[in-house]
Every structure is written in structure tokens, then in C-alpha cells.
Design an enzyme around this catalytic site. Structure first.
Site, PDB file in Angstrom:
ATOM      1  CD  GLN A  13      -3.581  -4.326   6.429  1.00 24.63           C
ATOM      2  OE1 GLN A  13      -3.653  -3.267   5.807  1.00 24.63           O
ATOM      3  NE2 GLN A  13      -4.036  -5.462   5.924  1.00 24.63           N
ATOM      4  CE  LYS A  45      -3.870  -2.312   2.241  1.00 28.58           C
ATOM      5  NZ  LYS A  45      -4.676  -2.583   3.440  1.00 28.58           N
ATOM      6  CG  ASP A  96      -9.563   0.242   4.953  1.00 26.80           C
ATOM      7  OD1 ASP A  96      -9.296  -0.215   3.825  1.00 26.80           O
ATOM      8  OD2 ASP A  96      -8.900  -0.001   5.973  1.00 26.80           O
TER       9      ASP A  96
HETATM   10  N1  GUN Z   1      -7.104  -6.639   6.111  1.00 26.57           N
HETATM   11  C1  GUN Z   1      -7.477  -7.377   5.045  1.00 26.57           C
HETATM   12  N2  GUN Z   1      -8.052  -6.580   4.115  1.00 26.57           N
HETATM   13  C2  GUN Z   1      -8.031  -5.332   4.608  1.00 26.57           C
HETATM   14  C3  GUN Z   1      -8.456  -4.072   4.097  1.00 26.57           C
HETATM   15  O1  GUN Z   1      -9.001  -3.937   2.996  1.00 26.57           O
HETATM   16  N3  GUN Z   1      -8.240  -3.008   4.901  1.00 26.57           N
HETATM   17  C4  GUN Z   1      -7.664  -3.116   6.123  1.00 26.57           C
HETATM   18  N4  GUN Z   1      -7.521  -2.013   6.850  1.00 26.57           N
HETATM   19  N5  GUN Z   1      -7.254  -4.262   6.614  1.00 26.57           N
HETATM   20  C5  GUN Z   1      -7.438  -5.363   5.864  1.00 26.57           C
END
Ligand code: GUN
Length: 282
Positions: free
Chosen positions: A97, A53, A120
Site C-alpha cells: 500500500q 481490499k 497493482d
Molecule cells: N495508494 C493509493 N492507491 C493505491 C493503489 O492502487 N495501490 C497501492 N498499492 N497503493 C495505493
């Protein structure tokens, strides 16, 4: 005729170029989109996702801030960090996350993120807005699925869409986005009886289960669009989706591969959401 393969990698690449151009224009106006990613603990997969990311953010010309907290961090400290980022003008998007260690309440964490920085799309305000068709930050993976279909020229109104999986991150919001586009939506999950009876009626089948080779040719209607959101490892340790790709590709009209299908779109939509956050009110 074998299915047309939807190349998520190429589509994502194109979209990221468009985003980078917009970032450049915004920077000329004095605004650099900034994303803060909070990583708690040392989960290997989470670390990989977070580093991907960050890299994508930097490649798009955005500011990327990584906040690393130890596994043992008290919940109150994490919430305080989020509150600080909520009022930090250099940060337009905040992402924590998931998953988080067991002593931390994920719901409380998500609720603490300012909805205007919730790139998100997990905050109840954004989920509620999405449900009622208002402008909102859409969760990145379902949003990416919709962009893949749109880019591939696949029509949605009136289609039978079957979603297999009902997670808050993928299954549930995916169904909602299809409903918002006038599809007839069916949700299937671990308690669904006669799964095949449902999936074989799907014009568009979305697999978001988390089990390798869960969807086989017998689940799929001839010519259907098959979207594979799964990220699994098979017995040989190879990355694979929820769909038995080779046999389903013989029957489907369109199919997304794993890797290089939905995956690259998730981060792309995170960039799109961060850009949207930075543009709002500017
Ligand atoms: N863990 C797995 N997928 C995601 C996501 O799309 N966003 C976040 N913040 N954590 C995750």
C-alpha cells in the site's frame, strides 16, 4: 437532457460475482487465489483502503494475508519480506500500500515485487508490457475505468480522450489504455495552458487531479462522457470527486458519481488481477 449515471457500484458488484464463481472453480482444482497486502505504518486512509481490499478478497473466496510493518521498518526488512512472498506458493498477488514512509524508496519496493505477482500493475515490466500492448497486469483504477466504459457500451476507437492528471498510478496509464484502444489521447496537467480549450474537445474526459470541483460545466462538451477518478473531501467534509457533479451532469452524456463510481471498480480489478495471477500456469 441530464447525463446517464454510470453506476460503478452495481457494475462492480456484478463483476465480483463473476470473479467469485471463477474462484470457486479454481478452488475445486486445488488452487485458492491468495493476495498479500503489506501495510507500513498507520496512515488512516491507507488502513481503510487495505481493510476494504481484504474484505473484498475474502468475500470473493480468496485467501487474504495482511502483513503489518511499523512506520520505522528498515527498507531492507521490507524488501526481504517481499522476496519471501515472491517465493510463497500460497500467495499469487502482492500489493504494497502506498504511500510509504519517507525513508523507504518506493521505486525499489515496486521493483522488488515479482512481475508475475504484481497485481497493482506498477512494476516497470508490467508497465512496459502495457505500453506495447502485451498481456500484462493493468493498474487497477485505469483498468476499472475501461471496464466501466465497456460495460456501459461506450465506444472508444477514434474518440478524443482528454486525461486531466498525469500520476503514475492513474493519469499516465489511463491514457495508455485509451491509446491501446485507438483513441486520440491528450494529457493535461498542472502546467497545461488553457485547460478548458483542451477539455472542451473531449468526447471522453477523465478527471484524475485530486481537487474537489476542479472540473466544472464550462470544461465539458455537450454530451461528453465524464469519468471522475477523484476522491476528495469538500469543505463540509463530504466525500466528492474532481468534478462539480450537479452542473456537469446537466451537460454531459454520461457521468460517474463519487462515491459509487470508479472507486468500487479499483478493488474489483485487484480481485480480477489476483485471479489472473492464480490462474496463470495452472
Ligand atoms: N495508494 C493509493 N492507491 C493505491 C493503489 O492502487 N495501490 C497501492 N498499492 N497503493 C495505493
Amino acid at each position: 437532457m441530464p447525463a446517464k449515471i454510470i453506476n460503478g457500484f452495481e457494475i462492480a458488484k456484478r463483476k465480483r460475482v463473476e470473479i467469485a464463481l471463477e474462484v470457486e472453480q479454481l478452488k475445486e482444482k486445488g488452487v485458492t487465489p491468495g493476495l498479500a497486502v503489506i501495510l507500513v505504518g498507520d496512515n488512516h486512509a491507507s488502513r481503510t483502503y487495505v481493510s476494504n481490499k481484504q474484505k473484498a478478497c475474502q468475500e470473493a473466496g480468496m485467501y487474504s494475508l495482511l502483513v503489518e510493518l511499523p512506520e520505522s521498518v528498515p527498507e531492507a526488512e521490507l524488501l526481504e519480506k517481499i522476496r519471501m512472498l515472491n517465493t510463497d506458493d500460497s500467495i499469487h498477488g502482492i500489493l504494497v500500500q502506498l504511500p510509504l514512509p519517507g525513508h523507504i524508496d518506493e521505486t525499489k519496493v515496486i521493483d522488488t515485487i515479482a512481475p508475475a505477482k504484481d497485481v497493482d500493475g506498477f512494476h516497470p515490466i508490467n508497465i512496459g508490457k502495457m505500453m506495447t500492448g502485451q498481456d500484462a497486469f493493468l493498474p487497477c483504477t485505469p483498468y476499472g475505468v475501461m471496464v466501466l466504459l465497456e460495460d456501459s457500451g461506450i465506444d472508444i476507437p477514434g474518440k478524443n480522450v482528454v486525461i486531466v492528471g498525469r500520476s503514475n498510478i492513474v493519469g499516465k496509464p489511463s491514457g495508455q489504455l485509451f491509446l491501446n484502444k485507438d483513441a486520440t489521447v491528450t494529457y493535461c496537467h498542472s502546467k497545461t495552458k488553457n485547460l478548458k480549450e483542451h477539455t472542451s474537445k473531449a468526447d471522453i474526459l477523465v478527471a484524475a487531479v485530486g481537487k474537489a470541483n476542479f472540473i466544472t460545466a464550462e470544461h465539458v462538451k455537450d454530451g461528453a462522457v465524464v469519468i471522475d477518478v477523484g476522491i476528495n473531501r469538500n469543505e463540509a467534509g463530504k466525500l466528492c470527486g474532481d468534478v462539480a457533479f450537479d452542473e456537469v451532469a446537466e451537460k454531459a452524456g454520461y457521468i460517474t458519481p463519487v462515491p459509487k463510481g470508479v472507486g468500487p471498480m479499483t478493488i474489483t480489478m485487484l480481485l480480477a488481477n489476483t485471479l489472473k495471477a492464480a490462474k496463470s500456469g495452472k
